[in-house]
Design an enzyme around this catalytic site. Structure first.
Site, PDB file in Angstrom:
ATOM      1  N   ALA A   1       0.813  -1.215   0.000  1.00  0.00           N
ATOM      2  CA  ALA A   1       0.000   0.000   0.000  1.00  0.00           C
ATOM      3  C   ALA A   1       0.850   1.271   0.000  1.00  0.00           C
ATOM      4  O   ALA A   1       0.567   2.211  -0.737  1.00  0.00           O
ATOM      5  CB  ALA A   1      -0.952  -0.010   1.191  1.00  0.00           C
ATOM      6  N   HIS A   2       1.877   1.309   0.844  1.00  0.00           N
ATOM      7  CA  HIS A   2       2.731   2.500   0.981  1.00  0.00           C
ATOM      8  C   HIS A   2       4.183   2.035   1.024  1.00  0.00           C
ATOM      9  O   HIS A   2       4.664   1.629   2.076  1.00  0.00           O
ATOM     10  CB  HIS A   2       2.375   3.269   2.247  1.00  0.00           C
ATOM     11  CG  HIS A   2       0.925   3.604   2.348  1.00  0.00           C
ATOM     12  ND1 HIS A   2       0.330   4.580   1.591  1.00  0.00           N
ATOM     13  CD2 HIS A   2      -0.068   3.051   3.094  1.00  0.00           C
ATOM     14  CE1 HIS A   2      -0.954   4.634   1.874  1.00  0.00           C
ATOM     15  NE2 HIS A   2      -1.225   3.717   2.775  1.00  0.00           N
ATOM     16  N   PRO A   3       4.905   2.100  -0.085  1.00  0.00           N
ATOM     17  CA  PRO A   3       6.251   1.512  -0.132  1.00  0.00           C
ATOM     18  C   PRO A   3       7.323   2.278   0.629  1.00  0.00           C
ATOM     19  O   PRO A   3       8.327   1.683   1.009  1.00  0.00           O
ATOM     20  CB  PRO A   3       6.560   1.488  -1.633  1.00  0.00           C
ATOM     21  CG  PRO A   3       5.720   2.571  -2.218  1.00  0.00           C
ATOM     22  CD  PRO A   3       4.483   2.616  -1.381  1.00  0.00           C
TER      23      PRO A   3
ATOM     24  N   VAL B   1       1.310  -3.276   4.392  1.00  0.00           N
ATOM     25  CA  VAL B   1       0.712  -1.948   4.486  1.00  0.00           C
ATOM     26  C   VAL B   1       1.746  -0.826   4.398  1.00  0.00           C
ATOM     27  O   VAL B   1       1.837  -0.168   3.386  1.00  0.00           O
ATOM     28  CB  VAL B   1      -0.168  -1.818   5.746  1.00  0.00           C
ATOM     29  CG1 VAL B   1      -0.750  -0.428   5.863  1.00  0.00           C
ATOM     30  CG2 VAL B   1      -1.302  -2.838   5.688  1.00  0.00           C
TER      31      VAL B   1
END
Length: 188
Positions: free
Chosen positions: A87-89, A106
């Site tokens: 989702a959020h690297p 996540v």
């Protein structure tokens, strides 16, 4: 490489869900334009493809590019099944022995070694919450759920939900595991 990337892209049709619909080239381009984490996965799959074919220089260059452009530290060439959803690297580190299909990561997660040169094996359809740490030569079973900020240093059974520092099992297949006030521990 392309089929694994398409499995990754299907996770972005409805973010976080698994779509079985075939994608057109136009849909893939739109998804790449809209979702930065999917672009990072495209580069990861390309770098892994280059590494498998023994192409010199490119895998290392691509790994550094992923880190520089997307803030994702991922080992190019790692054994990662299709459908990986990050989702959020930014701030995420992924250095597994293996990750199965359709896993969700996540944000600010660390997957890697602990005190020795041994890396986690993560099963299919595993969910790893924000800030979690999965460390060492452990196995996380299929469909396990790791809560936010959990520190997992021992094996997690299939279908289990683990939380806390150290991580402990609170549910297995949606059934609470507490008996007489004692919770089974999976980390130490």
């Amino acid at each position: 490489m392309w089929e694994l990337f398409l499995q990754d892209a299907r996770r972005w049709v409805v973010p976080g869900q698994i779509s079985t619909e075939p994608l057109t080239l136009r849909q893939v381009i739109v998804l790449l334009f809209r979702h930065l984490p999917l672009r990072a996965m495209f580069w990861f799959r390309l770098g892994s493809w280059c590494k498998q074919r023994g192409i010199p220089f490119l895998p290392g260059y691509i790994q550094r590019r992923i880190y520089r452009c997307y803030g994702l530290e991922i080992v190019v060439g790692a054994d990662i099944g299709g459908g990986l959803y990050i989702a959020h690297p930014i701030g995420t580190v992924i250095a597994p022995q293996r990750i199965g299909r359709n896993c969700t990561i996540v944000a600010a997660v660390t997957i890697g070694m602990r005190n020795e040169w041994a890396f986690p094996i993560i099963g299919d359809e595993v969910f790893i919450g924000a800030g979690a740490r999965v460390l060492g030569g452990i196995t996380v079973g299929d469909r396990a759920r790791i809560g936010a900020n959990a520190v997992v240093t021992r094996d997690v059974p299939s279908g289990a939900t683990v939380v806390g520092i150290p991580a402990r099992v609170v549910k297995i297949n949606e059934t609470p595991t507490e008996r007489e006030g004692v919770t089974e521990s999976v980390a130490g």
